[in-house]
Design a protein around this motif. Structure first.
Motif, PDB file in Angstrom:
ATOM      1  N   LEU A 193      -5.119   3.769  -9.654  1.00  0.00           N
ATOM      2  CA  LEU A 193      -6.400   3.552  -8.982  1.00  0.00           C
ATOM      3  C   LEU A 193      -6.220   3.578  -7.471  1.00  0.00           C
ATOM      4  O   LEU A 193      -5.260   3.021  -6.950  1.00  0.00           O
ATOM      5  N   GLU A 194      -7.163   4.194  -6.780  1.00  0.00           N
ATOM      6  CA  GLU A 194      -7.165   4.181  -5.316  1.00  0.00           C
ATOM      7  C   GLU A 194      -8.066   3.057  -4.831  1.00  0.00           C
ATOM      8  O   GLU A 194      -9.187   2.924  -5.292  1.00  0.00           O
ATOM      9  N   PHE A 195      -7.574   2.242  -3.902  1.00  0.00           N
ATOM     10  CA  PHE A 195      -8.437   1.226  -3.322  1.00  0.00           C
ATOM     11  C   PHE A 195      -8.943   1.672  -1.956  1.00  0.00           C
ATOM     12  O   PHE A 195      -9.935   1.157  -1.461  1.00  0.00           O
ATOM     13  N   LEU A 196      -8.273   2.627  -1.353  1.00  0.00           N
ATOM     14  CA  LEU A 196      -8.706   3.346  -0.153  1.00  0.00           C
ATOM     15  C   LEU A 196      -8.362   4.810  -0.396  1.00  0.00           C
ATOM     16  O   LEU A 196      -7.523   5.114  -1.243  1.00  0.00           O
ATOM     17  N   PRO A 197      -8.958   5.741   0.343  1.00  0.00           N
ATOM     18  CA  PRO A 197      -8.601   7.145   0.134  1.00  0.00           C
ATOM     19  C   PRO A 197      -7.090   7.366   0.262  1.00  0.00           C
ATOM     20  O   PRO A 197      -6.475   6.933   1.239  1.00  0.00           O
ATOM     21  N   HIS A 198      -6.510   7.961  -0.758  1.00  0.00           N
ATOM     22  CA  HIS A 198      -5.080   8.310  -0.814  1.00  0.00           C
ATOM     23  C   HIS A 198      -4.167   7.091  -0.782  1.00  0.00           C
ATOM     24  O   HIS A 198      -2.987   7.213  -0.471  1.00  0.00           O
ATOM     25  N   SER A 199      -4.689   5.914  -1.102  1.00  0.00           N
ATOM     26  CA  SER A 199      -3.879   4.690  -1.076  1.00  0.00           C
ATOM     27  C   SER A 199      -4.017   3.925  -2.390  1.00  0.00           C
ATOM     28  O   SER A 199      -5.120   3.720  -2.881  1.00  0.00           O
ATOM     29  N   ALA A 200      -2.897   3.503  -2.908  1.00  0.00           N
ATOM     30  CA  ALA A 200      -2.844   2.702  -4.124  1.00  0.00           C
ATOM     31  C   ALA A 200      -2.042   1.438  -3.827  1.00  0.00           C
ATOM     32  O   ALA A 200      -1.464   1.293  -2.745  1.00  0.00           O
ATOM     33  N   ARG A 203       0.868  -1.180   0.000  1.00  0.00           N
ATOM     34  CA  ARG A 203       0.000   0.000   0.000  1.00  0.00           C
ATOM     35  C   ARG A 203       0.900   1.224   0.000  1.00  0.00           C
ATOM     36  O   ARG A 203       1.797   1.349   0.848  1.00  0.00           O
ATOM     37  N   ILE A 204       0.693   2.108  -0.980  1.00  0.00           N
ATOM     38  CA  ILE A 204       1.506   3.315  -1.084  1.00  0.00           C
ATOM     39  C   ILE A 204       0.608   4.526  -1.289  1.00  0.00           C
ATOM     40  O   ILE A 204      -0.567   4.400  -1.614  1.00  0.00           O
ATOM     41  N   ASN A 205       1.178   5.695  -1.145  1.00  0.00           N
ATOM     42  CA  ASN A 205       0.455   6.945  -1.329  1.00  0.00           C
ATOM     43  C   ASN A 205       0.141   7.139  -2.813  1.00  0.00           C
ATOM     44  O   ASN A 205       1.011   7.028  -3.668  1.00  0.00           O
ATOM     45  N   THR A 206      -1.124   7.464  -3.106  1.00  0.00           N
ATOM     46  CA  THR A 206      -1.558   7.623  -4.499  1.00  0.00           C
ATOM     47  C   THR A 206      -0.808   8.745  -5.211  1.00  0.00           C
ATOM     48  O   THR A 206      -0.428   8.616  -6.374  1.00  0.00           O
ATOM     49  N   ALA A 207      -0.583   9.853  -4.519  1.00  0.00           N
ATOM     50  CA  ALA A 207       0.128  10.980  -5.145  1.00  0.00           C
ATOM     51  C   ALA A 207       1.544  10.576  -5.555  1.00  0.00           C
ATOM     52  O   ALA A 207       2.015  10.945  -6.633  1.00  0.00           O
TER      53      ALA A 207
END
Length: 132
Positions: free
Chosen positions: A89-96, A71-75
């Protein structure tokens, strides 16, 4: 469940089930499909690679592999692929999800070597109103 979450879970399921008992049957089926492929009947000379004469398709007989999902930061992930025309794609808010694959090829037609890859679940950036 969103379409993307479904594909993620399907990917994980395929990874897990390949470690179960029917792995041999799956490998036999896959070998049969590859052996019957028209590309297997032809080889193409691709020149010298590290001093070795190479033909395509290359043959891989022995390998070890490991796969990990992080799990990493989407940005951060989007900054890596910013000019590709895709967005993570985000699977959780702010997480890819970042998929790390490590391979150790021990017996190949081009000699032994190691390989590592990083992958993200993505979609075209214009699919959510943005242009690349």
């Amino acid at each position: 469940m969103s379409e993307y979450a479904f594909y993620f879970f399907l990917t994980v399921l395929v990874f897990i089930t390949t470690k179960m008992n029917w792995q041999r049957t799956y490998k036999q089926w896959l070998k049969k499909i590859i052996a019957e492929s028209p590309i297997q009947r032809k080889t193409f000379d691709v020149g010298n690679v590290n001093g070795m004469r190479m033909k395509y398709p290359a043959k891989f007989k022995g390998s070890d592999s490991a796969v990990a999902f992080y799990r990493i930061n989407t940005a951060l992930a989007n900054s890596v692929i910013k000019d590709s025309g895709f967005e993570v794609l985000e699977f959780l808010p702010h997480s890819a999800i970042c998929v790390v694959t490590c391979l150790r090829y021990t017996e190949t037609s081009c000699g032994p070597y190691n390989e590592m890859s990083f992958a993200f679940f993505v979609r075209p950036s214009d699919s959510c109103g943005r242009s690349s």
